[in-house]
Design an enzyme around this catalytic site. Structure first.
Site, PDB file in Angstrom:
ATOM      1  N   LYS A  83       6.422  -9.453   7.252  1.00 25.44           N
ATOM      2  CA  LYS A  83       5.412  -9.325   6.192  1.00 25.44           C
ATOM      3  C   LYS A  83       5.586 -10.351   5.066  1.00 25.44           C
ATOM      4  O   LYS A  83       4.624 -10.719   4.419  1.00 25.44           O
ATOM      5  CB  LYS A  83       5.417  -7.910   5.610  1.00 25.44           C
ATOM      6  N   ASP A 119      -2.245  -2.146   3.112  1.00 22.52           N
ATOM      7  CA  ASP A 119      -1.414  -0.930   2.983  1.00 22.52           C
ATOM      8  C   ASP A 119      -1.721  -0.210   1.665  1.00 22.52           C
ATOM      9  O   ASP A 119      -1.764   1.026   1.625  1.00 22.52           O
ATOM     10  CB  ASP A 119       0.076  -1.287   2.996  1.00 22.52           C
TER      11      ASP A 119
HETATM   12  P1  NAP Z   1      12.105  -0.801   3.844  1.00 23.33           P
HETATM   13  O1  NAP Z   1      11.499  -2.043   3.294  1.00 23.33           O
HETATM   14  O2  NAP Z   1      13.359  -0.871   4.640  1.00 23.33           O
HETATM   15  O3  NAP Z   1      12.327   0.191   2.593  1.00 23.33           O
HETATM   16  C1  NAP Z   1      12.924   1.458   2.703  1.00 23.33           C
HETATM   17  C2  NAP Z   1      13.514   1.865   1.355  1.00 23.33           C
HETATM   18  O4  NAP Z   1      14.219   3.106   1.493  1.00 23.33           O
HETATM   19  C3  NAP Z   1      14.538   0.868   0.818  1.00 23.33           C
HETATM   20  O5  NAP Z   1      14.475   0.899  -0.577  1.00 23.33           O
HETATM   21  C4  NAP Z   1      15.839   1.492   1.359  1.00 23.33           C
HETATM   22  O6  NAP Z   1      16.974   0.996   0.712  1.00 23.33           O
HETATM   23  C5  NAP Z   1      15.566   2.937   1.066  1.00 23.33           C
HETATM   24  N1  NAP Z   1      16.451   3.832   1.804  1.00 23.33           N
HETATM   25  C6  NAP Z   1      16.924   3.688   3.068  1.00 23.33           C
HETATM   26  N2  NAP Z   1      17.708   4.716   3.377  1.00 23.33           N
HETATM   27  C7  NAP Z   1      17.757   5.524   2.277  1.00 23.33           C
HETATM   28  C8  NAP Z   1      18.442   6.736   1.964  1.00 23.33           C
HETATM   29  N3  NAP Z   1      19.246   7.336   2.851  1.00 23.33           N
HETATM   30  N4  NAP Z   1      18.229   7.309   0.750  1.00 23.33           N
HETATM   31  C9  NAP Z   1      17.458   6.715  -0.149  1.00 23.33           C
HETATM   32  N5  NAP Z   1      16.799   5.543   0.077  1.00 23.33           N
HETATM   33  C10 NAP Z   1      16.958   4.953   1.277  1.00 23.33           C
HETATM   34  O7  NAP Z   1      11.069  -0.055   4.779  1.00 23.33           O
HETATM   35  P2  NAP Z   1       9.480   0.072   4.533  1.00 23.33           P
HETATM   36  O8  NAP Z   1       8.776  -0.973   5.276  1.00 23.33           O
HETATM   37  O9  NAP Z   1       9.250   0.203   3.083  1.00 23.33           O
HETATM   38  O10 NAP Z   1       9.181   1.459   5.287  1.00 23.33           O
HETATM   39  C11 NAP Z   1       9.663   2.671   4.770  1.00 23.33           C
HETATM   40  C12 NAP Z   1       9.047   3.851   5.493  1.00 23.33           C
HETATM   41  O11 NAP Z   1       7.642   3.869   5.311  1.00 23.33           O
HETATM   42  C13 NAP Z   1       9.280   3.840   7.017  1.00 23.33           C
HETATM   43  O12 NAP Z   1       9.520   5.148   7.419  1.00 23.33           O
HETATM   44  C14 NAP Z   1       7.959   3.349   7.555  1.00 23.33           C
HETATM   45  O13 NAP Z   1       7.706   3.830   8.865  1.00 23.33           O
HETATM   46  C15 NAP Z   1       6.992   3.971   6.561  1.00 23.33           C
HETATM   47  N6  NAP Z   1       5.712   3.244   6.466  1.00 23.33           N
HETATM   48  C16 NAP Z   1       4.581   3.938   6.767  1.00 23.33           C
HETATM   49  C17 NAP Z   1       3.357   3.308   6.653  1.00 23.33           C
HETATM   50  C18 NAP Z   1       2.098   4.073   6.970  1.00 23.33           C
HETATM   51  O14 NAP Z   1       1.039   3.450   7.154  1.00 23.33           O
HETATM   52  N7  NAP Z   1       2.151   5.383   7.002  1.00 23.33           N
HETATM   53  C19 NAP Z   1       3.274   1.960   6.252  1.00 23.33           C
HETATM   54  C20 NAP Z   1       4.470   1.277   5.945  1.00 23.33           C
HETATM   55  C21 NAP Z   1       5.689   1.952   6.070  1.00 23.33           C
HETATM   56  P3  NAP Z   1      17.765  -0.230   1.420  1.00 23.33           P
HETATM   57  O15 NAP Z   1      16.880  -1.425   1.336  1.00 23.33           O
HETATM   58  O16 NAP Z   1      19.015  -0.339   0.602  1.00 23.33           O
HETATM   59  O17 NAP Z   1      18.045   0.208   2.833  1.00 23.33           O
END
Ligand code: NAP
Length: 300
Positions: A83, A119
């Site tokens: 992205k 998004d």
């Molecule tokens: P990302 O960029 O990896 O961000 C995830 C965030 O959560 C980061 O800040 C991460 O910290 C934090 N995190 C990870 N493990 C954690 C824990 N145990 N406790 C607290 N915080 C924690 O991922 P993303 O792209 O944002 O996606 C996140 C979620 O959203 C995923 O489940 C994805 O499937 C979902 N999503 C859904 C949609 C939809 O259309 N419904 C769209 C996009 C994403 P670190 O960076 O330190 O690991």
């Protein structure tokens, strides 16, 4: 540049739309199924192809994007881990994609490769199903009126959080990012990036640590909690990112971006506490619909 409008599609257009998704891995993507459904609903011919490109394969990424520039591919979605990687290969970004710092939709317009992010509007559209605005009584000069409470707690500060925060800030909400101690720098970077794009966001956006002691004084002011962490899916399926000893604010609603499983542990816990809850499948569909409209002009 302003956000992208749908293309000027004409129903008699015999075009066969060549669409697809860049990411890695992609084997579990729901996008082909969604977009094939949209093509059929709009009476259009086309295909939606998965293009798995490993994180470091910059040549393959460029070669694929060049196929959009050449008109061979009509539109691409972009997901993890590309992205941000695609940005340097594009000519322009929409205001939304620019502020969020991530692109999930690519299209060629007037000879220019444009990056958009659907998004944020996809989240905004779907969260409305929860009616997140709360109103509380306000006494003004002896008159009782309704004061809107638009304050959201966002769990996590990664890529998806940026889209959620963008949507809420633009709608005038107060937003608090709650992260693990290790992620405080990530949250601060998000705040710095957003406020450098729009200084008025500085009064709307703060961050804190994701633990009961720091959040307990905040919860009574909240009308929306959003989980943007992966806690609740895959290997973390039994976990919840919400602190165990922190009561849920009874008048808030909860949106979890996770769509697999359809009901996360966090959603179950919040529901038990009386909150209305919603998982992320609606956002996934809404962002896909908006991308499809940009490429084909067909409104779903
Ligand atoms: P990302 O960029 O990896 O961000 C995830 C965030 O959560 C980061 O800040 C991460 O910290 C934090 N995190 C990870 N493990 C954690 C824990 N145990 N406790 C607290 N915080 C924690 O991922 P993303 O792209 O944002 O996606 C996140 C979620 O959203 C995923 O489940 C994805 O499937 C979902 N999503 C859904 C949609 C939809 O259309 N419904 C769209 C996009 C994403 P670190 O960076 O330190 O690991």
């Amino acid at each position: 540049m302003p956000n992208l409008q749908p293309s000027t599609f004409k129903p008699s257009n015999p075009q066969i739309f060549k669409l697809g998704l860049i990411g890695y891995p992609l084997s579990h993507s729901k996008s082909p199924e969604l977009h094939k459904g949209f093509l059929s609903k709009c009476g259009l011919k086309g295909e939606y192809t998965l293009y798995p490109i490993p994180p470091d394969d910059k040549d393959a990424l460029k070669a694929l994007i060049d196929r959009v520039r050449d008109g061979e591919i009509d539109g691409l979605n972009v997901t993890i881990p590309h992205k941000q990687n695609v940005i340097s290969l594009l000519d322009e970004l929409s205001d939304t994609a620019q502020t969020i710092g991530a692109v999930n939709t690519i299209v060629l317009r007037d000879g220019k490769l444009i990056g958009e992010n659907t998004d944020a509007p996809g989240f905004w559209k779907d969260v409305q199903n929860l009616k997140p605005d709360r109103f509380s009584p306000l006494e003004t000069g002896g008159m009782l009126t309704q004061k809107p409470v638009r304050s959201a707690l966002i769990l996590g500060s990664g890529g998806a959080a940026r889209a959620v925060v963008y949507a809420l800030l633009n709608a005038g909400w107060q937003v608090t990012l709650a992260t693990r101690e290790a992620d405080i720098l990530q949250a601060e970077t998000l705040i710095k990036d957003f406020t450098s794009q729009n200084s008025k966001f500085a009064t709307q956006l703060t961050n804190t640590e994701l633990k009961a002691t720091t959040l307990s004084s905040l919860t009574s002011t909240l009308s929306l909690i959003v989980n943007t962490t992966p806690v609740g899916m895959k290997s973390l399926i039994q976990g919840s990112p919400y602190p165990q000893n922190l009561p849920f604010p009874p008048n808030a609603v909860l949106y979890d971006l996770i769509y697999n499983p359809p009901k996360t542990q966090l959603m179950q816990d919040a529901e038990k506490a009386g909150l209305k809850v919603r998982g992320g499948i609606g956002m996934l569909k809404a962002q896909a619909e908006l991308s499809f409209e940009i490429w084909t002009g067909c409104k779903l």
